[in-house]
Design a protein around this motif. Sequence first.
Motif, PDB file in Angstrom:
ATOM      1  N   PHE A 106       0.831  -1.195   0.000  1.00  0.00           N
ATOM      2  CA  PHE A 106       0.000   0.000   0.000  1.00  0.00           C
ATOM      3  C   PHE A 106       0.869   1.250   0.000  1.00  0.00           C
ATOM      4  N   GLU A 107       1.895   1.255   0.842  1.00  0.00           N
ATOM      5  CA  GLU A 107       2.800   2.394   0.905  1.00  0.00           C
ATOM      6  C   GLU A 107       3.608   2.510  -0.383  1.00  0.00           C
ATOM      7  N   ILE A 224      -2.368  -6.276  -0.481  1.00  0.00           N
ATOM      8  CA  ILE A 224      -2.382  -5.188   0.504  1.00  0.00           C
ATOM      9  C   ILE A 224      -2.859  -5.701   1.854  1.00  0.00           C
ATOM     10  N   MET A 225      -3.965  -6.438   1.847  1.00  0.00           N
ATOM     11  CA  MET A 225      -4.526  -6.909   3.115  1.00  0.00           C
ATOM     12  C   MET A 225      -3.628  -7.948   3.774  1.00  0.00           C
ATOM     13  N   TYR A 226      -3.012  -8.812   2.993  1.00  0.00           N
ATOM     14  CA  TYR A 226      -2.143  -9.829   3.585  1.00  0.00           C
ATOM     15  C   TYR A 226      -0.984  -9.187   4.337  1.00  0.00           C
ATOM     16  N   GLN A 227      -0.356  -8.181   3.735  1.00  0.00           N
ATOM     17  CA  GLN A 227       0.759  -7.520   4.402  1.00  0.00           C
ATOM     18  C   GLN A 227       0.304  -6.828   5.681  1.00  0.00           C
ATOM     19  N   GLN A 228      -0.885  -6.232   5.650  1.00  0.00           N
ATOM     20  CA  GLN A 228      -1.401  -5.563   6.841  1.00  0.00           C
ATOM     21  C   GLN A 228      -1.671  -6.569   7.960  1.00  0.00           C
ATOM     22  N   LEU A 229      -2.321  -7.689   7.625  1.00  0.00           N
ATOM     23  CA  LEU A 229      -2.628  -8.692   8.642  1.00  0.00           C
ATOM     24  C   LEU A 229      -1.373  -9.398   9.139  1.00  0.00           C
ATOM     25  N   LYS A 230      -0.429  -9.617   8.250  1.00  0.00           N
ATOM     26  CA  LYS A 230       0.818 -10.273   8.644  1.00  0.00           C
ATOM     27  C   LYS A 230       1.559  -9.424   9.670  1.00  0.00           C
ATOM     28  N   ASP A 231       1.612  -8.119   9.432  1.00  0.00           N
ATOM     29  CA  ASP A 231       2.264  -7.218  10.387  1.00  0.00           C
ATOM     30  C   ASP A 231       1.493  -7.167  11.703  1.00  0.00           C
ATOM     31  N   ALA A 257      -7.320 -16.170   6.306  1.00  0.00           N
ATOM     32  CA  ALA A 257      -8.165 -15.061   6.750  1.00  0.00           C
ATOM     33  C   ALA A 257      -8.184 -13.946   5.712  1.00  0.00           C
ATOM     34  N   THR A 258      -7.024 -13.647   5.137  1.00  0.00           N
ATOM     35  CA  THR A 258      -6.952 -12.624   4.089  1.00  0.00           C
ATOM     36  C   THR A 258      -7.841 -13.000   2.924  1.00  0.00           C
ATOM     37  N   TYR A 259      -7.765 -14.257   2.506  1.00  0.00           N
ATOM     38  CA  TYR A 259      -8.585 -14.711   1.385  1.00  0.00           C
ATOM     39  C   TYR A 259     -10.067 -14.497   1.681  1.00  0.00           C
ATOM     40  N   LEU A 260     -10.513 -14.915   2.866  1.00  0.00           N
ATOM     41  CA  LEU A 260     -11.929 -14.803   3.209  1.00  0.00           C
ATOM     42  C   LEU A 260     -12.352 -13.340   3.335  1.00  0.00           C
ATOM     43  N   LEU A 261     -11.519 -12.510   3.937  1.00  0.00           N
ATOM     44  CA  LEU A 261     -11.872 -11.107   4.106  1.00  0.00           C
ATOM     45  C   LEU A 261     -12.008 -10.391   2.769  1.00  0.00           C
ATOM     46  N   ARG A 647       7.367 -20.932  29.710  1.00  0.00           N
ATOM     47  CA  ARG A 647       6.820 -20.156  28.589  1.00  0.00           C
ATOM     48  C   ARG A 647       5.404 -19.742  28.962  1.00  0.00           C
ATOM     49  N   PRO A 648       5.220 -18.671  29.728  1.00  0.00           N
ATOM     50  CA  PRO A 648       3.890 -18.272  30.174  1.00  0.00           C
ATOM     51  C   PRO A 648       3.014 -17.818  29.023  1.00  0.00           C
ATOM     52  N   LEU A 649       1.714 -18.104  29.131  1.00  0.00           N
ATOM     53  CA  LEU A 649       0.759 -17.644  28.140  1.00  0.00           C
ATOM     54  C   LEU A 649       0.512 -16.155  28.323  1.00  0.00           C
ATOM     55  N   LYS A 650       0.396 -15.438  27.221  1.00  0.00           N
ATOM     56  CA  LYS A 650       0.152 -14.008  27.278  1.00  0.00           C
ATOM     57  C   LYS A 650      -1.080 -13.676  26.458  1.00  0.00           C
ATOM     58  N   LYS A 651      -1.878 -12.750  26.956  1.00  0.00           N
ATOM     59  CA  LYS A 651      -3.023 -12.262  26.202  1.00  0.00           C
ATOM     60  C   LYS A 651      -2.525 -11.380  25.070  1.00  0.00           C
ATOM     61  N   MET A 652      -3.126 -11.551  23.886  1.00  0.00           N
ATOM     62  CA  MET A 652      -2.713 -10.765  22.734  1.00  0.00           C
ATOM     63  C   MET A 652      -3.583  -9.519  22.624  1.00  0.00           C
ATOM     64  N   LYS A 653      -2.947  -8.382  22.324  1.00  0.00           N
ATOM     65  CA  LYS A 653      -3.681  -7.149  22.114  1.00  0.00           C
ATOM     66  C   LYS A 653      -3.335  -6.615  20.738  1.00  0.00           C
ATOM     67  N   TYR A 654      -4.350  -6.085  20.056  1.00  0.00           N
ATOM     68  CA  TYR A 654      -4.145  -5.550  18.711  1.00  0.00           C
ATOM     69  C   TYR A 654      -4.802  -4.184  18.622  1.00  0.00           C
ATOM     70  N   SER A 655      -4.212  -3.352  17.816  1.00  0.00           N
ATOM     71  CA  SER A 655      -4.807  -2.036  17.566  1.00  0.00           C
ATOM     72  C   SER A 655      -5.496  -2.067  16.224  1.00  0.00           C
ATOM     73  N   ASN A 656      -6.716  -1.597  16.196  1.00  0.00           N
ATOM     74  CA  ASN A 656      -7.486  -1.594  14.947  1.00  0.00           C
ATOM     75  C   ASN A 656      -7.178  -0.344  14.136  1.00  0.00           C
TER      76      ASN A 656
END
Length: 656
Positions: A106-107, A224-231, A257-261, A647-656
């Motif tokens: 995209f960039e 474009i979407m694959y690179q965004q989701l991968k990051d 997921a990219t394919y379906l989206l 290897r403790p489990l960690k909650k994942m956080k994402y910014s939309n």
Amino acid sequence: MPKLFAIKFTEKSNAGGFWSAIDVWIKKPHVVNKRLCGVKETQSKNVDCEELRNILLTHGSDTSESKDVLTFLNSGVELEHDQERLWSFCVRTFIPKVNCYGTTVFEYSLMCESVLCVIFYSKFSDFNTQRVSFLPVEESEEGTASLRKNNIYQIHLLAEKGDEWTLELHLMRPDDWFSDGVAYPKLPWLSGELLPKLVRWATESKTSEFKSTLSLLPVEKYSIMYQQLKDKYKEMVKVWPEVTDPEKFVFEDVAIATYLLVLWGEERAVKGLTVKQSFVDLGCGNGLLVHILSNEGHPGKGIDVRKRKIWDMYGPQTHLEETAITPGDGFLFPGTDWLIGNHSDELTPWIPVIAARSSFSCRYFVLPCCFFDFYGKYQRRHCKKSQYKEYIDFISEVSTACGFNTEEDCLRIPSTKRVCLVGKSRSYQLSDEPQAEEGRDKYIQGRQPCSGVTVRESNAEDEAEHHHDHSETDRIHGTNWGAGFQPRERIETVRNCAALPRDFVDGIVLRVATSLLGLTKDEGGDVPGTWNTGGRLSVREVAELLEQETLQVLKKECGGLQTLLKNNHQVFRVEGGMVHIRDWRVQAQRPRGLQGTTADSKRKHLISGALKTRACWFHVHHPHGCPLQAEECAFAHGPDDLRPSTRPLKKMKYSN
């Protein structure tokens, strides 16, 4: 004409193979140029020399420059006096994954000019030379097109004597070649990577059983979407708690997921919808696909017979249910837009059925993997097809029998099983639902095993009622129309040698390693100052070292002896059916340029997540000890060097 590189090879009737290979490079350059996501073809037509000259003038070339380009294109070709030359002309737009500065697609499209590659080629049966010419055209943000003359090149196929051919690479201005590493590869890459690949494609002459990748989607939107989701989701690799390969599973689910989206986005655009589609993932496994789709705004849930450790990391917004799915009226989803079967194994043939019976508007997506029929393992019927192709055709047949207009596509995922089937619409009208249901019933009953298991468990009155009206509204809730279906056990049986008794495995490892080390005793393997790397044995020869009782135990495991040897990769290296002692000095001395391979990534994961959590086999058992110093070895040299694995489990956080 400057010639950069040439390859000679022998093959009968290779002109057709040449054009097949060129067709791959034109339409699917990403197969060899991994920095491209694909291309979009925007024009295709035949042009004569006059029209070609006008095209060159349109793209910023003056009369003199156009003459130089035409001279290069026609060099070495002599036409008869009354013969007019025609060029097959097409325009393709490159869709890069990243640009040479590492920014996303995209960039890249915002920062740089879009790149057009115009391809001209001619085919004359009476010519000894066949060629394809590539003329890159760059378009500025203002829409002005200009020909990059320094990067014009040709690929020639020359017929030699007999069955000998030569493939040549020619450049118009080799000294002024520009490379950005993406749309414009470096010259050594063109000569050392592309030409050998074209030769291989030309001589193999293989035709794929399946469609091209992403044939149902706009490739640029997917990229474009694959690179965004991968990051966005790449951090999952670092905290993956399952025993499976994190890089494979994370990036594979990101791609799915990219394919379906993108597929769903295109569907909304066509239908004029604003609300995002809902979904249910049947046999969701680790649940990552459900997590990504939910996080991207699609309401839905995943169902699987067994909860995975990673489920606890996703948070409450990801809805996952631990339930055994048995096809029947208890597992219909009338309010759901899409059903998903991602490597859903025994549920795969049932998903089109469940979607068809859930509602007339319900659609489905399946990515078949293991070969299951409705009531057990799928039995082959057509030996002329590959087993995988035959099974894809079977699921497509099921879909058609359920009344779907079935589409096939090929995903870009790190898997050999990457063909998906999509049912987006029905082949009949809603008013014809009773007749369609009757056809489904008849098809499923025809797939029953010979044991006489019925598809439905109902009494005579129920049978008469269903025969009269098969509509979903009249079907009794809870009726098990999948009677005879065998869901997998809630507790997964481990059969990859990992659950075998430790003493049993250690005994086999010690016996095999001792035998390998003994093969080099007569060759100086015991000379002081040298580390004995051992000899090599085939897997069959290793099997001959073991007792029959041991082999019988291993026979019950998936992969048997070879799996056990590969599981003990600290000690053994198994390649091409041959077993070797692993020399960790080779791993430690691997050149920096070779890093990034699967073996390196696994070692990196091992060092970061499991350093010194297991004893070093060589330190304990090898006659010369470990070839590495304690600080260089990923395994513990003695009890004092051993540390616990945390290897403790960690909650994942994402910014939309």
